[in-house]
Design an enzyme around this catalytic site. Structure first.
Site, PDB file in Angstrom:
ATOM      1  CG  HIS A  16      -0.362  -0.243   2.509  1.00  0.00           C
ATOM      2  ND1 HIS A  16       0.095  -1.490   2.915  1.00  0.00           N
ATOM      3  CD2 HIS A  16      -0.119   0.589   3.554  1.00  0.00           C
ATOM      4  CE1 HIS A  16       0.589  -1.408   4.146  1.00  0.00           C
ATOM      5  NE2 HIS A  16       0.474  -0.147   4.563  1.00  0.00           N
ATOM      6  CD  GLN A  17       2.859   5.400  -3.297  1.00  0.00           C
ATOM      7  OE1 GLN A  17       3.806   4.946  -2.651  1.00  0.00           O
ATOM      8  NE2 GLN A  17       3.019   6.048  -4.409  1.00  0.00           N
TER       9      GLN A  17
END
Ligand SMILES: [Zn+2]
Length: 160
Positions: free
Chosen positions: A119-120
């Site tokens: 996840h960014q």
């Protein structure tokens, strides 16, 4: 990155853990408002962090369950960056932060809360945001507060 003081994150750290992968669960079930999903792309989705470091803290997450950055396809990567860019534009327009932190923590040792699914993070920053952050009393108001943030960002996201 200067450490932010975000006491409501204690709920994340100490609270009851969901079974299975929380991101995969959110991809599968169709409860986007409740789950704070702002946008679903072809390969990634955009979701508000329920335990934000700052107001407007979003994540761009591949639909596919993987912790392996090297396994991301060209299409997944491109869309992830496109959505990251759009997230920055939308947050900037809505909340006018002074800057952003973007990035991924790969692995528990690097500080990933959920290490099994990439996840960014997109975290807006203000010059004085350690002071800007709400005091302990606001912890209880977080659900309301975050729904309001969700509504504002959703509007801005959908506007061309
Ligand atoms: Zn997953």
């Amino acid at each position: 990155m200067k450490q932010l003081w975000a006491p409501w994150r204690l709920e994340f750290i100490l609270g009851k853990k969901e079974k299975g992968c929380v991101f995969c669960t959110r991809v599968r079930r169709q409860r986007d408002v409740e789950d704070l999903i702002l946008f679903r792309g072809r390969h990634n989705f955009v979701i508000l962090n329920k335990f934000p470091y700052n107001n407007g803290h979003l994540m761009v997450i591949p639909n596919r369950h993987t912790a392996d950055l090297a396994s991301m396809t060209a299409a997944e990567k491109r869309e992830m960056f496109d959505l990251t860019q759009k997230a920055v534009v939308v947050i900037a327009k809505t909340f006018h932060p002074a800057g952003f932190n973007l990035g991924m923590n790969l692995g528990k040792a690097a500080g990933a809360g959920i290490a099994d699914h990439l996840h960014q993070h997109v975290v807006p920053r203000w010059e004085a945001d350690t002071n800007f952050l709400p005091v302990l009393a606001e912890v209880k108001q977080m659900p309301d507060h975050i729904q309001n943030t969700y509504r504002l960002l959703k509007q801005a996201w959908c506007k061309k």
